[in-house]
Design a protein around this motif. Structure first.
Motif, PDB file in Angstrom:
ATOM      1  N   GLY A 231     -19.588  26.883 -65.291  1.00  0.00           N
ATOM      2  CA  GLY A 231     -19.300  27.902 -64.305  1.00  0.00           C
ATOM      3  C   GLY A 231     -17.817  28.184 -64.161  1.00  0.00           C
ATOM      4  N   PHE A 232     -17.468  28.767 -63.024  1.00  0.00           N
ATOM      5  CA  PHE A 232     -16.076  29.086 -62.700  1.00  0.00           C
ATOM      6  C   PHE A 232     -15.981  29.109 -61.182  1.00  0.00           C
ATOM      7  N   HIS A 233     -15.103  28.272 -60.623  1.00  0.00           N
ATOM      8  CA  HIS A 233     -15.090  28.105 -59.170  1.00  0.00           C
ATOM      9  C   HIS A 233     -13.955  28.860 -58.488  1.00  0.00           C
ATOM     10  N   GLY A 234     -13.337  29.793 -59.194  1.00  0.00           N
ATOM     11  CA  GLY A 234     -12.197  30.503 -58.634  1.00  0.00           C
ATOM     12  C   GLY A 234     -12.501  31.253 -57.344  1.00  0.00           C
ATOM     13  N   ALA A 235     -13.739  31.728 -57.168  1.00  0.00           N
ATOM     14  CA  ALA A 235     -14.101  32.481 -55.967  1.00  0.00           C
ATOM     15  C   ALA A 235     -14.954  31.660 -55.004  1.00  0.00           C
TER      16      ALA A 235
ATOM     17  N   TRP B 123     -22.053  10.853 -60.682  1.00  0.00           N
ATOM     18  CA  TRP B 123     -21.965  11.739 -59.523  1.00  0.00           C
ATOM     19  C   TRP B 123     -21.733  13.165 -59.992  1.00  0.00           C
ATOM     20  N   ALA B 124     -21.719  14.075 -59.042  1.00  0.00           N
ATOM     21  CA  ALA B 124     -21.468  15.476 -59.363  1.00  0.00           C
ATOM     22  C   ALA B 124     -20.824  16.152 -58.159  1.00  0.00           C
ATOM     23  N   VAL B 125     -20.229  17.291 -58.406  1.00  0.00           N
ATOM     24  CA  VAL B 125     -19.692  18.121 -57.334  1.00  0.00           C
ATOM     25  C   VAL B 125     -19.995  19.572 -57.676  1.00  0.00           C
ATOM     26  N   ALA B 126     -20.425  20.319 -56.655  1.00  0.00           N
ATOM     27  CA  ALA B 126     -20.805  21.715 -56.842  1.00  0.00           C
ATOM     28  C   ALA B 126     -19.878  22.604 -56.034  1.00  0.00           C
ATOM     29  N   TRP B 127     -19.672  23.821 -56.529  1.00  0.00           N
ATOM     30  CA  TRP B 127     -18.899  24.837 -55.820  1.00  0.00           C
ATOM     31  C   TRP B 127     -19.840  25.992 -55.488  1.00  0.00           C
ATOM     32  N   LEU B 128     -19.801  26.428 -54.240  1.00  0.00           N
ATOM     33  CA  LEU B 128     -20.649  27.518 -53.792  1.00  0.00           C
ATOM     34  C   LEU B 128     -19.804  28.695 -53.326  1.00  0.00           C
ATOM     35  N   ALA B 129     -20.322  29.894 -53.543  1.00  0.00           N
ATOM     36  CA  ALA B 129     -19.786  31.116 -52.954  1.00  0.00           C
ATOM     37  C   ALA B 129     -20.906  31.677 -52.091  1.00  0.00           C
TER      38      ALA B 129
END
Length: 398
Positions: free
Chosen positions: A326-330, A345-351
């Motif tokens: 993905g791309f977490h810029g936004a 482990w993991a880390v997620a980015w949400l918009a």
């Protein structure tokens, strides 16, 4: 097939003999393109794979990463040791002459950024770079690596395994902060110490000098070998004045076409427009070099395909497999999935409620499922996503 004047038969010239250049030719032939093809490469080597250079090749598990030992079956004219130097109407200029083309594919990659100073500094970009470094990384060697990005971390991993005394200098607050942010990058700090690597954060370097590094603040760090791993810049300086629009690389549209008709760009040098993320993106990822050439080849042969991937990369460092999609810029928030102090482990980015990026450590299934959700732009339940006992795919809002 592309419509051409019979008096000027089709010739595709590919400038850049890396993975992206090779894959472009393979895709062209696979789609039935029967015109002439010329491959121009600055190195005196057939196309080879770069990811193993900081891993298996560095440790001696591999000696060669050549992708194809022959190109005859692709009916391609190969011109190695020849560097592209300029471009005019229908002509590629090189340090060996001129090449006429009806279609040109720019795949010249990127060049390492180096530090000032008269001392010897190594970079890790080519097979020759890697083989030279491998000879120097013997037990007890004092190795200074400037930069704690992906390459710096992977090289530190290999060198520590080879018995070197490794120091990594990073001007930022955390490793890989430019790629994943300081909060996530900080989680990797203990990995260095556990491997016996001396990681120094917030430490700039004034110059490389004979015998070591002059550090910002006046300190001196002696080193037998210095490697600069502070990033790369797209290799596009030779296109100045050509009419090709440049914007952090070669600016291309969603079909990987440049501002000049008949000229495409692909791989590390190409900044493509992503409708998915609403901005121009450029990545130095193996996955881009592998898959984007299929779009170039389709459009050269009369198609109208778009390249708008869910970006993906991976890094093997300190005994861990790190994967990112993905791309977490936004993104507007992060969701931790599991304990980042644990092995996996993991880390997620949400918009909003949409998953836009996911980084995993030792959780390949999470990565695979997350990449599919990003592709589908599916809304997710953040609480369920944060629970490592719940499959990522089952976090989708119903």
């Amino acid at each position: 097939m592309t419509d051409l004047d019979p008096a000027h038969p089709a010739r595709v010239v590919v400038a850049g003999a890396g993975l992206a250049g090779l894959r472009t030719i393979e895709e062209l032939r696979g789609r039935g393109y029967a015109g002439a093809v010329t491959l121009v490469g600055a190195e005196q080597r057939l196309p080879y794979d770069r990811p193993p250079l900081s891993k298996k090749l560095m440790t001696g598990a591999l000696d060669d990463t050549t992708l194809r030992t022959e190109l005859e079956s692709l009916a391609v004219e190969v011109r190695l040791g020849e560097r592209a130097t300029g471009l005019s109407d229908g002509v590629l200029l090189t340090d060996a002459g001129q090449l006429l083309f009806t279609t040109l594919v720019l795949a010249t990659g990127a060049n390492p950024v180096t530090l000032p100073g008269p001392g010897r500094q190594h970079v890790l970009r080519t097979v020759d770079d890697a083989l030279e470094l491998r000879k120097l990384l013997t037990p007890g060697t004092a190795l200074a690596i400037v930069g704690a990005g992906w390459i710096g971390a992977e090289l530190a991993t290999a060198a520590a395994r080879l018995g070197c005394r490794v120091t990594v200098l990073e001007a930022g607050r955390a490793p890989v902060a430019a790629a994943v942010g300081p909060e996530v990058g900080a989680v990797t700090v203990p990995w260095y110490a556990a491997a016996g690597v001396d990681l120094r954060l917030g430490q700039g370097v004034d110059e490389v000098a004979p015998g070591g590094l002059a550090l910002a603040g006046g300190e001196w760090l002696p080193a037998d070998v210095v490697v600069t791993a502070i990033g790369v810049r797209p290799a596009v300086g030779w296109l100045d004045g050509s009419g090709i629009a440049l914007e952090n690389g070669v600016a291309v549209d969603g079909q990987l076409r440049t501002s000049v008709p008949g000229v495409f760009a692909v791989g590390d040098c190409a900044a493509f427009w992503s409708g998915r993320y609403g901005r121009r993106l450029r990545f130095e990822h193996w996955d881009v070099a592998l898959h984007a050439p299929a779009v170039v080849a389709a459009n050269i042969t009369g198609g109208s395909e778009a390249y708008d991937p869910v970006p993906y990369f991976w890094s093997e460092q300190f005994g861990r497999m790190v994967q990112y999609a993905g791309f977490h810029g936004a993104a507007d928030r992060m969701v931790w999935r599991g304990d980042p102090a644990a092995e996996k482990w993991a880390v997620a980015w949400l918009a909003g409620d949409r998953l836009v990026a996911l980084l995993t450590v030792g959780r390949p299934r999470d990565l695979l499922q997350g990449r599919r959700l990003i592709e589908a732009s599916a809304p997710v339940d953040a609480a369920r996503l944060a629970d490592p006992e719940v499959a990522v795919r089952d976090s989708v809002l119903r």
